[in-house]
Design an enzyme around this catalytic site. Structure first.
Site, PDB file in Angstrom:
ATOM      1  N   CYS A 154       0.832  -1.213   0.000  1.00 26.93           N
ATOM      2  CA  CYS A 154       0.000   0.000   0.000  1.00 26.93           C
ATOM      3  C   CYS A 154       0.871   1.269   0.000  1.00 26.93           C
ATOM      4  CB  CYS A 154      -0.974  -0.013   1.176  1.00 26.93           C
ATOM      5  SG  CYS A 154      -2.310   1.203   0.998  1.00 26.93           S
ATOM      6  N   ASP A 169      -2.753   1.965  10.559  1.00 21.59           N
ATOM      7  CA  ASP A 169      -3.938   2.816  10.762  1.00 21.59           C
ATOM      8  C   ASP A 169      -4.386   2.838  12.205  1.00 21.59           C
ATOM      9  OD1 ASP A 169      -4.095   2.172   7.737  1.00 21.59           O
ATOM     10  OD2 ASP A 169      -5.446   3.854   8.092  1.00 21.59           O
TER      11      ASP A 169
END
Ligand code: RUB
Length: 273
Positions: free
Chosen positions: A109, A178
């Site tokens: 990512c 996250d």
């Protein structure tokens, strides 16, 4: 609702603005704009709630918005932005130290903190290669590959399902984050699979995260993205399409979480630091 707030929410939801840190900074900018325009009244709180619910798993967004709502001052919104900057500099420095000459780094990512740490390692004179996975369905891996290639770091861009094939060549896996929670680390979907595979090959797995990613709530919602990102509705009828944005890697697969306070292997070590 204020136009800048609506545009920010749209950019966050569409992933034009992505990555936990960038999302939180963009939300703070939008809130700063509203606070300067109309103070800390109803418009501010409505904007804060709308921004906060735009992505549910990116914990810095929740943490900074709750702090801004509690503190109700323009200076404190600016301080939250400054915190990101200072924390990021230390996180990046701590992350860069893990990269040694001739390493093959695997990443997934697009994490601003991971990319900055890799660029800092290059600036420090380290020679290494990075394998970047494409990160279906929205292909954020391409941003990582482009940014590393522009910094003249050798990059290989691989399809997600090739992570297992190339893990035997990797020296280290460096990932963004996250949410840091008691049960593990939340990051882009596919991270858990990469961490499991790294364990099989004895490759250490590190997450890069500032402390605004710590989440002490009882539960967290894993964001589900629209099925249209994966498949056209006409192509498949009568099946439910699963498009989760994040997964959780349990602490037992984590070699360390690199923060501005140091590197931690366990939840208790981190929250007691
Ligand atoms: C991005 C992603 C990143 C973390 C950390 O997912 O999972 O690894 O958010 O990013 P998405 P950062 O593209 O869905 O937002 O280091 O920039 O905070």
């Amino acid at each position: 609702m204020d136009r800048l707030v609506l545009k920010t929410i749209n950019d966050i939801k569409s992933l034009k603005i992505q990555g936990a840190r960038n999302i939180a900074i963009a939300a703070l900018d939008a809130l700063l704009h509203v606070a300067k325009k109309s103070g800390f009244g109803q418009e501010f709180y409505e904007a804060a709630d709308m921004l906060e619910s735009s992505r549910t798993t990116a914990v810095p967004l929740y943490n900074v918005i709750e702090a801004a709502k509690r503190r109700k001052s323009i200076d404190s919104i600016k301080e939250l932005k400054t915190f990101f900057q200072i924390a990021m500099e230390n996180v990046v420095e701590n992350g860069a130290k893990l990269i040694k000459d001739d390493m093959v780094v695997m990443t997934h990512c697009h994490s601003s903190e991971a990319v900055l740490a890799l660029k800092a390692a290059k600036t420090n004179g380290r020679r290494f290669k990075v394998i970047v996975t494409e990160t279906r369905p929205k292909m954020q891996g391409i941003r990582t590959a482009q940014e590393l290639a522009s910094a003249k770091i050798p990059v290989e861009y691989a399809i997600d399902s090739a992570a297992g094939l190339y893990m035997k060549d990797a020296s280290i896996v460096i990932l963004g984050c996250d949410a840091i929670r008691k049960e593990g680390i939340y990051n882009k979907i596919g991270t858990y699979m990469i961490a499991l595979c790294a364990k099989e090959h004895d490759v250490p797995v590190y997450f890069i995260a500032d402390s605004l990613k710590i989440d002490r709530r009882d539960s967290i919602e894993i964001e589900m993205r629209p099925k249209e990102e994966v498949i056209s509705p006409k192509e498949l009828k009568g099946a439910k399409v699963l498009n989760p944005a994040f997964d959780c890697t349990p602490w037992k697969l984590v070699s360390g979480v690199i923060t501005e306070r140091g590197i931690f292997r366990r939840w208790n070590e981190l929250i007691n630091s």
